[in-house]
Design a protein around this motif. Structure first.
Motif, PDB file in Angstrom:
ATOM      1  N   ALA A   1     -13.578  -0.740   4.674  1.00 50.99           N
ATOM      2  CA  ALA A   1     -13.993  -0.237   3.363  1.00 50.99           C
ATOM      3  C   ALA A   1     -12.941   0.704   2.782  1.00 50.99           C
ATOM      4  N   ALA A   2     -12.337   1.521   3.666  1.00 48.57           N
ATOM      5  CA  ALA A   2     -11.287   2.430   3.192  1.00 48.57           C
ATOM      6  C   ALA A   2     -10.066   1.652   2.701  1.00 48.57           C
ATOM      7  N   ALA A   3      -9.701   0.582   3.462  1.00 50.02           N
ATOM      8  CA  ALA A   3      -8.565  -0.236   3.030  1.00 50.02           C
ATOM      9  C   ALA A   3      -8.856  -0.929   1.709  1.00 50.02           C
ATOM     10  N   GLN A   4     -10.101  -1.420   1.567  1.00 50.94           N
ATOM     11  CA  GLN A   4     -10.478  -2.058   0.305  1.00 50.94           C
ATOM     12  C   GLN A   4     -10.445  -1.054  -0.850  1.00 50.94           C
ATOM     13  N   ALA A   5     -10.941   0.141  -0.560  1.00 52.73           N
ATOM     14  CA  ALA A   5     -10.904   1.175  -1.600  1.00 52.73           C
ATOM     15  C   ALA A   5      -9.471   1.553  -1.945  1.00 52.73           C
TER      16      ALA A   5
ATOM     17  N   LYS B   1      -7.755   1.174  -5.438  1.00 50.53           N
ATOM     18  CA  LYS B   1      -7.071   2.299  -6.074  1.00 50.53           C
ATOM     19  C   LYS B   1      -5.679   1.904  -6.523  1.00 50.53           C
ATOM     20  N   ASN B   2      -4.939   1.191  -5.647  1.00 49.24           N
ATOM     21  CA  ASN B   2      -3.585   0.761  -6.007  1.00 49.24           C
ATOM     22  C   ASN B   2      -3.614  -0.198  -7.193  1.00 49.24           C
ATOM     23  N   ARG B   3      -4.631  -1.089  -7.208  1.00 44.68           N
ATOM     24  CA  ARG B   3      -4.737  -2.019  -8.342  1.00 44.68           C
ATOM     25  C   ARG B   3      -4.980  -1.258  -9.651  1.00 44.68           C
ATOM     26  N   ILE B   4      -5.870  -0.283  -9.567  1.00 46.69           N
ATOM     27  CA  ILE B   4      -6.157   0.495 -10.778  1.00 46.69           C
ATOM     28  C   ILE B   4      -4.918   1.266 -11.219  1.00 46.69           C
ATOM     29  N   ILE B   5      -4.175   1.817 -10.228  1.00 48.95           N
ATOM     30  CA  ILE B   5      -2.940   2.541 -10.573  1.00 48.95           C
ATOM     31  C   ILE B   5      -1.933   1.605 -11.202  1.00 48.95           C
ATOM     32  N   ALA B   6      -1.784   0.375 -10.614  1.00 44.27           N
ATOM     33  CA  ALA B   6      -0.829  -0.591 -11.160  1.00 44.27           C
ATOM     34  C   ALA B   6      -1.232  -1.004 -12.567  1.00 44.27           C
ATOM     35  N   GLU B   7      -2.545  -1.251 -12.757  1.00 42.47           N
ATOM     36  CA  GLU B   7      -3.007  -1.611 -14.100  1.00 42.47           C
ATOM     37  C   GLU B   7      -2.753  -0.470 -15.080  1.00 42.47           C
ATOM     38  N   GLY B   8      -3.000   0.731 -14.606  1.00 42.70           N
ATOM     39  CA  GLY B   8      -2.746   1.877 -15.482  1.00 42.70           C
ATOM     40  C   GLY B   8      -1.276   2.008 -15.839  1.00 42.70           C
ATOM     41  N   GLN B   9      -0.402   1.842 -14.826  1.00 41.96           N
ATOM     42  CA  GLN B   9       1.033   1.922 -15.099  1.00 41.96           C
ATOM     43  C   GLN B   9       1.466   0.803 -16.037  1.00 41.96           C
ATOM     44  N   ALA B  10       0.922  -0.441 -15.821  1.00 44.45           N
ATOM     45  CA  ALA B  10       1.260  -1.549 -16.720  1.00 44.45           C
ATOM     46  C   ALA B  10       0.788  -1.259 -18.135  1.00 44.45           C
ATOM     47  N   THR B  11      -0.411  -0.699 -18.225  1.00 44.71           N
ATOM     48  CA  THR B  11      -0.920  -0.352 -19.563  1.00 44.71           C
ATOM     49  C   THR B  11      -0.037   0.693 -20.226  1.00 44.71           C
ATOM     50  N   VAL B  12       0.403   1.665 -19.407  1.00 43.13           N
ATOM     51  CA  VAL B  12       1.306   2.689 -19.951  1.00 43.13           C
ATOM     52  C   VAL B  12       2.606   2.061 -20.437  1.00 43.13           C
TER      53      VAL B  12
END
Length: 355
Positions: A238-242, A246-257
């Motif tokens: 569960a921690a690895a999935q989280a 988290k990394n996906r959300i960060i990557a999406e955020g960076q791409a959006t930026v």
């Protein structure tokens, strides 16, 4: 030399026959009699005790319903008997290990109770029962005198109730605090319902410790370790999935930026292009206006040169052209003479009219 036994008796009899001893004899008899009557006819009920009187001789044999508190109470010798019961908090410990009992404790201690769980395993439980003797009359009439309230009521009923309530638990349920507490509360409720009519009030039933047999204890511990390992692996997954989320959300955020930054750069470039186009358009329009004005001026100059007095203007222009030239003397008359003041002749010479 020691006196003989007969001589000693004679000395004692002689001493008793003295007048002073004749007075002390009655006092001694009264004192001894008083002590005998006091001990035989009275009973002292100590603090934290209650007494119930029993008539053993006479026409009114039986237990009196009056409860006697601490103090000195009259008892008819040979006809009445006072039975004493403790009134403070009583403790019953069911333990196997003597170290579990406080040193110097004077309460009742019996062996730990053996519980047969619903799964068929045996559990040794250390239990403490706290209770009070609230009605000695009921205890005397329904149970009996002395310590019978322990041997005939509290101990057997507590064992029976605890086996019934704790026996409903599974082996794993002993590890669950809420289920244990619920079972002990039920045990206290049932034990109170059985002992309260007999004058005994149960205040607490406490499960202090429980032990499985060695083999089953080891099996449980091994199974718990396996369960904890499974839970640990699940938690790590569960921690690895989280972490991946988290990394996906960060990557999406960076791409959006980056998209927004690129969009901003494009918008800036667009604005700069529009500003440059506007500048060039305005500059071209200004150049056009200037050139049109210059052309208009040239046109007006040409028109002026073609109008009346244009020869004078040409002469003035020529004067400007000739300004700063070296002065030479030339003939001003004759066929090759040059008169700079004769503009008409100069125009004819340069054939201005012809152009």
């Amino acid at each position: 030399m020691k006196p003989s036994r007969g001589e000693a008796q004679q000395r004692v009899l002689a001493a008793l026959k003295q007048p002073r001893m004749k007075v002390l004899w009655p006092l001694a008899v009264v004192l001894v009699g008083g002590l005998f009557v006091y001990n035989a006819c009275s009973v002292y009920v100590r603090p934290y005790q209650l007494g119930v009187k029993q008539v053993v001789l006479g026409g009114e044999k039986g237990i009196r319903d009056k409860v006697y508190g601490p103090g000195l109470h009259w008892v008819t010798p040979g006809a009445e008997r006072m039975h004493l019961f403790p009134s403070d908090l009583q403790v019953l410990d069911m333990v196997d290990n003597p170290a579990e009992v406080a040193e110097g404790a004077d309460h009742r201690v019996v062996r730990a109770i053996k519980i047969q769980t619903s799964g068929g395993y045996t559990v040794s439980a250390d239990v403490t029962v706290l209770y009070r003797l609230e009605d000695p009359y009921k205890i005397m009439t329904q149970i009996g005198p002395g310590q019978l309230y322990e041997d005939s009521a509290v101990i057997p009923r507590a064992e029976q109730v605890l086996r019934r309530t704790l026996g409903q638990l599974d082996s794993d349920d002993f590890y669950k605090g809420d289920l244990r507490d619920k079972a002990m509360a039920e045990a206290q409720k049932l034990l109170t319902a059985e002992l309260e009519p007999r004058g005994i009030h149960v205040t607490h039933v406490l499960l202090r410790q429980y032990r499985y047999d060695t083999r089953y204890q080891q099996a449980i511990e091994q199974r718990k370790i396996q369960d904890q390992t499974v839970f640990k692996n699940q938690a790590e997954a569960a921690a690895a999935q989280a972490e991946a989320e988290k990394n996906r959300i960060i990557a999406e955020g960076q791409a959006t930026v980056q998209v927004e930054l690129s969009r901003g750069d494009a918008e800036v470039a667009k604005l700069r292009s529009a500003a440059e186009l506007y500048r060039r358009t305005q500059a071209a329009q200004g150049d056009l206006v200037v050139k049109l004005a210059r052309a208009k001026g040239i046109e007006l100059e040409n028109a002026a040169l073609r109008g009346a007095g244009s020869e004078n203007m040409v002469g003035l222009k020529m004067a400007d052209v000739l300004g700063g030239t070296r002065i030479i003397v030339v003939p001003t008359d004759g066929e090759g003479g040059v008169n700079p003041l004769d503009l008409n002749a100069a125009l004819r010479r340069f054939d201005v009219k012809g152009q």
